[in-house]
Design a protein around this motif. Sequence first.
Motif, PDB file in Angstrom:
ATOM      1  N   UNK A  31      -9.136 -22.497  -1.736  1.00 11.11           N
ATOM      2  CA  UNK A  31      -8.179 -22.199  -2.742  1.00 11.11           C
ATOM      3  C   UNK A  31      -8.587 -22.164  -4.230  1.00 11.11           C
ATOM      4  N   UNK A  32      -9.321 -23.252  -4.072  1.00 12.39           N
ATOM      5  CA  UNK A  32      -9.921 -23.760  -5.549  1.00 12.39           C
ATOM      6  C   UNK A  32     -11.163 -22.694  -5.739  1.00 12.39           C
ATOM      7  N   UNK A  33     -12.051 -22.366  -4.857  1.00  8.81           N
ATOM      8  CA  UNK A  33     -13.396 -21.691  -5.031  1.00  8.81           C
ATOM      9  C   UNK A  33     -13.181 -20.303  -4.512  1.00  8.81           C
ATOM     10  N   UNK A  34     -12.393 -19.833  -3.512  1.00 10.62           N
ATOM     11  CA  UNK A  34     -12.104 -18.422  -3.228  1.00 10.62           C
ATOM     12  C   UNK A  34     -13.441 -18.115  -2.142  1.00 10.62           C
ATOM     13  N   UNK A  35     -14.281 -19.054  -1.932  1.00 12.47           N
ATOM     14  CA  UNK A  35     -15.299 -18.538  -1.072  1.00 12.47           C
ATOM     15  C   UNK A  35     -15.461 -19.390   0.277  1.00 12.47           C
ATOM     16  N   UNK A  36     -15.406 -18.969   1.325  1.00 13.69           N
ATOM     17  CA  UNK A  36     -15.377 -19.810   2.368  1.00 13.69           C
ATOM     18  C   UNK A  36     -16.641 -20.788   2.540  1.00 13.69           C
ATOM     19  N   UNK A  37     -17.669 -20.067   2.478  1.00 13.53           N
ATOM     20  CA  UNK A  37     -19.019 -20.768   2.614  1.00 13.53           C
ATOM     21  C   UNK A  37     -19.103 -22.147   1.676  1.00 13.53           C
ATOM     22  N   UNK A  38     -18.782 -21.550   0.319  1.00 14.37           N
ATOM     23  CA  UNK A  38     -18.756 -22.592  -0.678  1.00 14.37           C
ATOM     24  C   UNK A  38     -17.994 -23.630  -0.429  1.00 14.37           C
ATOM     25  N   UNK A  39     -16.722 -23.289   0.204  1.00 15.27           N
ATOM     26  CA  UNK A  39     -15.853 -24.362   0.332  1.00 15.27           C
ATOM     27  C   UNK A  39     -15.963 -25.367   1.450  1.00 15.27           C
ATOM     28  N   UNK A  40     -16.839 -24.671   2.173  1.00 18.18           N
ATOM     29  CA  UNK A  40     -17.303 -25.633   3.522  1.00 18.18           C
ATOM     30  C   UNK A  40     -18.447 -26.448   2.867  1.00 18.18           C
TER      31      UNK A  40
END
Length: 175
Positions: A31-40
């Motif tokens: 939710x903070x970054x909007x990008x699953x790969x970046x969130x991981x």
Amino acid sequence: MGTMDAAWPADVEFVEYVRARQHMLLRAAYLVCGDLALAEDLLEGALVKLARQWERVRDEQPDAFVRRILYRDAISSWRNRRPEVVGMDALWEEPPDSWDAEEVERRLDVLRALGGLTPRQRATVVLRYFEDRTEQDTAEVLGVSVGTVRSQTHDALRHLRAALPRVDLGTGGAR
């Protein structure tokens, strides 16, 4: 062998902590970054930092420690690059085939609107309304003043209201 035995319970506790909290933390990172790969990547980095400090923080507030790292690293990563498009591979609890078209449209609109916020605004909104944190808690996690939290929240909600005129942005907690 004595050294290994002393470290083992902490390792088991850490693994149990990660298993219990990883989904919620990944969802917050997304939710903070909007990008699953970046969130991981952000979550992985935060958990590595937590593992290094586990002995010190395990009996205190490991969630607060991880969140502080997670949100600050997310904001730092955005300073280096601004995502052009918010990722659409969201982490929803129910399978996509159970959604109706209106629900899918509403969720996509919210993701697009969140993508229009600055990194700090987005982190503030996620902390305040997704995680239902106080202004003081949010300020501590982000390492800013309560006044900054108030102004970032105000600006973010103004942007979201303009981008989502048909969505209720009441402040009654996580939605």
